[in-house]
Design a protein around this motif. Sequence first.
Motif, short mmCIF file in Angstrom:
data_model
loop_
_atom_site.label_atom_id
_atom_site.label_comp_id
_atom_site.label_asym_id
_atom_site.label_seq_id
_atom_site.Cartn_x
_atom_site.Cartn_y
_atom_site.Cartn_z
N VAL A 1 0.85 -1.19 0.00
CA VAL A 1 0.00 0.00 0.00
C VAL A 1 0.89 1.23 0.00
O VAL A 1 1.84 1.33 0.78
N GLY A 2 0.56 2.16 -0.88
CA GLY A 2 1.27 3.43 -0.93
C GLY A 2 0.34 4.55 -0.52
O GLY A 2 -0.88 4.44 -0.64
N LEU A 3 0.92 5.63 -0.03
CA LEU A 3 0.17 6.81 0.36
C LEU A 3 0.74 8.02 -0.36
O LEU A 3 1.95 8.25 -0.36
N TYR A 4 -0.15 8.77 -0.99
CA TYR A 4 0.21 10.06 -1.59
C TYR A 4 -0.68 11.09 -0.93
O TYR A 4 -1.91 11.05 -1.07
N GLY B 1 -3.47 15.40 10.88
CA GLY B 1 -2.36 14.98 11.72
C GLY B 1 -1.14 14.59 10.90
O GLY B 1 -0.98 14.99 9.74
N LEU B 2 -0.30 13.78 11.51
CA LEU B 2 0.96 13.38 10.89
C LEU B 2 0.74 12.43 9.72
O LEU B 2 -0.03 11.46 9.84
N VAL B 3 1.43 12.68 8.63
CA VAL B 3 1.34 11.80 7.46
C VAL B 3 1.77 10.38 7.83
O VAL B 3 1.12 9.41 7.42
N VAL B 4 2.84 10.25 8.58
CA VAL B 4 3.34 8.92 8.92
C VAL B 4 2.32 8.16 9.79
O VAL B 4 2.17 6.95 9.67
N ALA B 5 1.59 8.86 10.65
CA ALA B 5 0.55 8.22 11.45
C ALA B 5 -0.60 7.76 10.56
O ALA B 5 -1.14 6.66 10.74
N PHE B 6 -0.96 8.57 9.57
CA PHE B 6 -2.01 8.18 8.62
C PHE B 6 -1.53 7.00 7.78
O PHE B 6 -2.31 6.10 7.49
N ALA B 7 -0.26 7.00 7.41
CA ALA B 7 0.29 5.87 6.66
C ALA B 7 0.11 4.58 7.46
O ALA B 7 -0.34 3.56 6.91
N ARG B 8 0.44 4.62 8.73
CA ARG B 8 0.24 3.45 9.60
C ARG B 8 -1.22 3.03 9.62
O ARG B 8 -1.54 1.85 9.52
N GLU B 9 -2.10 4.03 9.76
CA GLU B 9 -3.54 3.76 9.85
C GLU B 9 -4.08 3.02 8.63
O GLU B 9 -4.92 2.14 8.74
N VAL B 10 -3.59 3.39 7.44
CA VAL B 10 -4.09 2.76 6.20
C VAL B 10 -3.24 1.58 5.76
O VAL B 10 -3.50 0.98 4.72
N ARG C 1 3.17 1.23 3.52
CA ARG C 1 4.59 1.07 3.79
C ARG C 1 5.42 2.01 2.94
O ARG C 1 6.64 2.05 3.03
N MET C 2 4.73 2.77 2.09
CA MET C 2 5.42 3.67 1.17
C MET C 2 4.66 4.99 1.09
O MET C 2 3.45 5.00 0.89
N ILE C 3 5.39 6.08 1.30
CA ILE C 3 4.83 7.41 1.08
C ILE C 3 5.41 7.91 -0.23
O ILE C 3 6.63 7.97 -0.40
N LEU C 4 4.54 8.23 -1.17
CA LEU C 4 4.97 8.76 -2.47
C LEU C 4 4.98 10.28 -2.41
O LEU C 4 4.05 10.89 -1.88
N GLU D 1 9.64 1.83 9.45
CA GLU D 1 9.03 0.84 8.56
C GLU D 1 8.38 1.47 7.33
O GLU D 1 7.99 0.77 6.40
N VAL D 2 8.22 2.79 7.34
CA VAL D 2 7.58 3.49 6.22
C VAL D 2 8.66 4.19 5.41
O VAL D 2 9.40 5.01 5.92
N GLU D 3 8.74 3.83 4.14
CA GLU D 3 9.73 4.41 3.23
C GLU D 3 9.11 5.55 2.42
O GLU D 3 7.92 5.49 2.08
N THR D 4 9.90 6.54 2.09
CA THR D 4 9.46 7.62 1.20
C THR D 4 10.09 7.39 -0.16
O THR D 4 11.30 7.16 -0.26
N VAL D 5 9.27 7.44 -1.18
CA VAL D 5 9.73 7.25 -2.56
C VAL D 5 9.41 8.53 -3.33
O VAL D 5 8.27 9.01 -3.32
N PHE D 6 10.41 9.10 -3.97
CA PHE D 6 10.25 10.34 -4.73
C PHE D 6 10.06 10.03 -6.21
O PHE D 6 10.78 9.23 -6.78
#
Length: 180
Positions: free
Chosen positions: A15-18, A88-97, A100-103, A128-133
């Motif tokens: 799952v990715g998050l943008y 709130g925090l993007v990383v917290a929302f990433a965990r919620e959904v 494992r990847m923030i785009l 555990e959450v990676e950022t991909v550009f």
Amino acid sequence: MPEGGKPEGGKPELVGLYSGTFDPITNGHLDIIGRGARLVDRLVIGVAINTGKGPLFPLEERVELARAECEPIAARTGAVIEVRPFEGLVVAFAREVGARMILRGLRSVTDFDYEAQMAGMNRRLDEEVETVFLMASETNQFIASRLVKEIARLGGDISGFVPRLTLERTLARVRESRPG
């Protein structure tokens, strides 16, 4: 997808998050969404509340526009794209959904400086959450929601920067906000 959130073959769903304010959503955003959706099993578009930026559109309308503008991408590519508001925090929302990847899209060196700092902070908050550009395509490198709103407010043509529905809604919103 079979039960348990695992695609065929037993690998866990990627799952990715943008995330962003998407005020308004632009062709640049949609470019990153379309390209990013090919990298993951499911892409969550997080529409940030962020009232501090003085949004042109209320949160509900930004979510609605993002959903409408992402539908053609999902239909064309078969991608699973989900649009959700968050605060709130993007990383917290990433965990919620379960992301494992923030785009993140990059337009310039200035974007990279800011985004690299944010990626470092997010990594410290959750390793555990990676950022991909993803670099913005050359046709979208100059597009920024802030500039789109400014051009629209000054009566300029924004049709090359936003999709049709967003264009109509942005122009209507700008007309509504004009005094007199």
